[in-house]
Scaffold this active site. Structure first.
Site, PDB file in Angstrom:
ATOM      1  CG  ASP A  48      -1.823   1.177   1.320  1.00  0.00           C
ATOM      2  OD1 ASP A  48      -2.942   1.064   0.786  1.00  0.00           O
ATOM      3  OD2 ASP A  48      -1.442   2.224   1.886  1.00  0.00           O
ATOM      4  CE1 TYR A  53       0.668   7.930   2.428  1.00  0.00           C
ATOM      5  CE2 TYR A  53       1.167   5.653   1.958  1.00  0.00           C
ATOM      6  CZ  TYR A  53       0.338   6.597   2.505  1.00  0.00           C
ATOM      7  OH  TYR A  53      -0.810   6.191   3.151  1.00  0.00           O
ATOM      8  CE  LYS A  78      -3.676   4.671   0.720  1.00  0.00           C
ATOM      9  NZ  LYS A  78      -2.224   4.582   0.975  1.00  0.00           N
ATOM     10  CG  HIS A 111      -4.532   9.784   0.327  1.00  0.00           C
ATOM     11  ND1 HIS A 111      -3.206   9.640   0.021  1.00  0.00           N
ATOM     12  CD2 HIS A 111      -4.626   9.380   1.620  1.00  0.00           C
ATOM     13  CE1 HIS A 111      -2.543   9.177   1.064  1.00  0.00           C
ATOM     14  NE2 HIS A 111      -3.386   9.016   2.053  1.00  0.00           N
TER      15      HIS A 111
HETATM   16  N1  LIG Z   1      -5.279   6.356   3.807  1.00  0.00           N
HETATM   17  C1  LIG Z   1      -4.745   7.100   4.743  1.00  0.00           C
HETATM   18  O1  LIG Z   1      -5.076   8.266   4.942  1.00  0.00           O
HETATM   19  C2  LIG Z   1      -3.699   6.472   5.633  1.00  0.00           C
HETATM   20  C3  LIG Z   1      -3.299   7.130   6.811  1.00  0.00           C
HETATM   21  C4  LIG Z   1      -2.357   6.491   7.624  1.00  0.00           C
HETATM   22  C5  LIG Z   1      -1.846   5.257   7.241  1.00  0.00           C
HETATM   23  N2  LIG Z   1      -2.241   4.663   6.057  1.00  0.00           N
HETATM   24  C6  LIG Z   1      -1.694   3.352   5.607  1.00  0.00           C
HETATM   25  O2  LIG Z   1      -1.686   2.438   6.719  1.00  0.00           O
HETATM   26  C7  LIG Z   1      -0.346   2.003   6.954  1.00  0.00           C
HETATM   27  C8  LIG Z   1      -0.109   1.693   8.421  1.00  0.00           C
HETATM   28  O3  LIG Z   1      -0.407   2.777   9.264  1.00  0.00           O
HETATM   29  P1  LIG Z   1       0.725   3.576  10.034  1.00  0.00           P
HETATM   30  O4  LIG Z   1       1.798   3.918   9.077  1.00  0.00           O
HETATM   31  O5  LIG Z   1       0.037   4.654  10.776  1.00  0.00           O
HETATM   32  O6  LIG Z   1       1.362   2.544  11.036  1.00  0.00           O
HETATM   33  P2  LIG Z   1       1.011   1.284  11.965  1.00  0.00           P
HETATM   34  O7  LIG Z   1       1.165   0.064  11.140  1.00  0.00           O
HETATM   35  O8  LIG Z   1      -0.252   1.523  12.705  1.00  0.00           O
HETATM   36  O9  LIG Z   1       2.216   1.392  13.006  1.00  0.00           O
HETATM   37  C9  LIG Z   1       3.538   1.530  12.560  1.00  0.00           C
HETATM   38  C10 LIG Z   1       4.434   1.779  13.772  1.00  0.00           C
HETATM   39  O10 LIG Z   1       4.449   0.605  14.578  1.00  0.00           O
HETATM   40  C11 LIG Z   1       5.777   0.120  14.703  1.00  0.00           C
HETATM   41  N3  LIG Z   1       5.743  -1.330  14.574  1.00  0.00           N
HETATM   42  C12 LIG Z   1       5.302  -2.054  13.513  1.00  0.00           C
HETATM   43  N4  LIG Z   1       5.364  -3.374  13.778  1.00  0.00           N
HETATM   44  C13 LIG Z   1       5.868  -3.497  15.029  1.00  0.00           C
HETATM   45  C14 LIG Z   1       6.177  -4.609  15.835  1.00  0.00           C
HETATM   46  N5  LIG Z   1       5.967  -5.861  15.416  1.00  0.00           N
HETATM   47  N6  LIG Z   1       6.687  -4.379  17.078  1.00  0.00           N
HETATM   48  C15 LIG Z   1       6.891  -3.119  17.516  1.00  0.00           C
HETATM   49  N7  LIG Z   1       6.631  -2.018  16.778  1.00  0.00           N
HETATM   50  C16 LIG Z   1       6.113  -2.205  15.547  1.00  0.00           C
HETATM   51  C17 LIG Z   1       6.560   0.756  13.566  1.00  0.00           C
HETATM   52  O11 LIG Z   1       7.898   0.971  13.961  1.00  0.00           O
HETATM   53  P3  LIG Z   1       9.148   0.213  13.255  1.00  0.00           P
HETATM   54  O12 LIG Z   1       9.263   0.782  11.867  1.00  0.00           O
HETATM   55  O13 LIG Z   1      10.253   0.552  14.153  1.00  0.00           O
HETATM   56  O14 LIG Z   1       8.797  -1.245  13.239  1.00  0.00           O
HETATM   57  C18 LIG Z   1       5.853   2.092  13.398  1.00  0.00           C
HETATM   58  O15 LIG Z   1       6.336   3.041  14.325  1.00  0.00           O
HETATM   59  C19 LIG Z   1       0.471   3.178   6.408  1.00  0.00           C
HETATM   60  O16 LIG Z   1       1.827   2.867   6.246  1.00  0.00           O
HETATM   61  C20 LIG Z   1      -0.267   3.483   5.132  1.00  0.00           C
HETATM   62  O17 LIG Z   1       0.060   2.545   4.118  1.00  0.00           O
HETATM   63  C21 LIG Z   1      -3.167   5.248   5.272  1.00  0.00           C
END
Ligand SMILES: NC(=O)c1ccc[n+]([C@@H]2O[C@H](COP(=O)([O-])OP(=O)(O)OC[C@H]3O[C@@H](n4cnc5c(N)ncnc54)[C@H](OP(=O)(O)O)[C@@H]3O)[C@@H](O)[C@H]2O)c1
Length: 282
Positions: A48, A53, A78, A111
């Site tokens: 994704d 980004y 997106k 988006h």
């Molecule tokens: N459509 C939208 O508006 C929108 C908005 C936000 C996000 N998104 C999508 O959703 C995805 C995920 O959301 P997000 O980026 O907010 O993050 P998330 O997946 O909710 O959390 C990521 C965080 O958790 C940590 N982490 C991940 N796996 C871990 C584990 N096994 N143990 C400990 N820490 C862990 C990562 O650090 P490390 O890197 O150190 O592991 C990072 O700091 C985005 O990347 C994007 O593709 C979309």
């Protein structure tokens, strides 16, 4: 069987691997390239990204260099929330294809229904203009499915009332204690798949004591429990990580949360402190 490549079926019949790898805030270059490469090595077949980004080039290169056939990787990108016109949506799409180095995407999403600094404001006509471009892109076969992100019920109803093409997906903020029930229910009732963005609350729920306690009971990490929770609710999680061990950790989701614990998890209040929610989320 690998759990990552089990699929949900979208409302147009397209199959989508049930866990996707998120790439928000992963800088273009080595970090986005390596993270995507490690995700593919760990078994993810669903990536994704988004034009904003600014990492599509590295993500696309990692996919290409992996040698995995294009047909076996599900790629979502997106269209920027700020660009609310038909012409600009077509241009944005071409730019994403170019950046990714591919000739079709599997899923293309609006988006957000509003520019980020105007969250909550209504852009009904503009979203229909953008959706017209999406409809043409879909009909051309250059996007196998199209959908939206951050849409609330009113924004979704606007598309349903005024277009023959139904969004296949709504990607929303969704994690333990913050599951946007009204929007999630509306999507379920209308056969629109919910994708969970920030399924770990951008890392902010990982130290929640109640979630940690339940994770310990199953002998899994908090992240694993949080991702399994999303799947148990019939929603598609999109975890993000730049650490190889976390990327692998997040693929081990082959366990079941029993009904009582699932009910407890579904009744928890927001499990993340200081998590940003936009105007229409809740
Ligand atoms: N459509 C939208 O508006 C929108 C908005 C936000 C996000 N998104 C999508 O959703 C995805 C995920 O959301 P997000 O980026 O907010 O993050 P998330 O997946 O909710 O959390 C990521 C965080 O958790 C940590 N982490 C991940 N796996 C871990 C584990 N096994 N143990 C400990 N820490 C862990 C990562 O650090 P490390 O890197 O150190 O592991 C990072 O700091 C985005 O990347 C994007 O593709 C979309």
């Amino acid at each position: 069987m690998t759990l990552l490549t089990d699929t949900f079926t979208l409302n147009n019949g397209i199959k989508i691997p049930q866990v996707g790898f998120g790439t928000w805030e992963i800088p273009d270059g080595e970090e986005a390239y390596n993270s995507t490469k490690w995700a593919l090595e760990a078994g993810y077949r669903h990536i994704d990204t988004a034009l904003v980004y600014e990492n599509e080039k590295s993500v696309g290169k990692a996919i290409k260099d992996s040698g995995i056939p294009r047909s076996e990787v599900f790629i979502t990108t997106k269209q920027p929330a700020e660009n609310k016109s038909y012409d600009q949506a077509l241009k944005d799409f071409d730019q994403s294809l170019k950046n990714l180095g591919i000739d079709y995407v599997d899923l293309y999403l609006i988006h957000a229904p509003w520019p980020w600094d105007l969250a909550g404001k209504r852009y009904n006509q503009e979203n229909l203009d953008v959706w017209k471009a999406f409809t043409e892109i879909y009909q051309s076969g250059r996007a196998k499915a199209v959908g939206v992100s951050n849409f609330d019920v009113i924004d979704l109803q606007n598309i349903l009332d005024n277009s023959k093409l139904k969004p296949a997906v709504n990607q929303i903020q969704y994690y333990i204690g913050f599951t946007e029930p009204k929007i999630s229910k509306f999507c379920k009732d209308n056969d629109i798949l919910v994708e969970a963005y920030s399924p770990l609350a951008t890392g902010k729920m990982l130290n929640n004591p109640q979630v940690k306690e339940i994770a310990a009971k199953y002998g899994v990490t908090t992240a694993q429990l949080a991702l399994r929770f999303v799947l148990e609710n019939g929603v598609l999680p999109l975890p993000r990580s730049t650490k190889k061990d976390h990327i692998v950790d997040n693929t081990n989701l082959n366990f079941q949360i029993d009904a009582e614990d699932l009910s407890t998890l579904n009744s928890l209040k927001d499990t993340a402190s200081n998590m940003y929610h936009n105007e229409t989320q809740g």
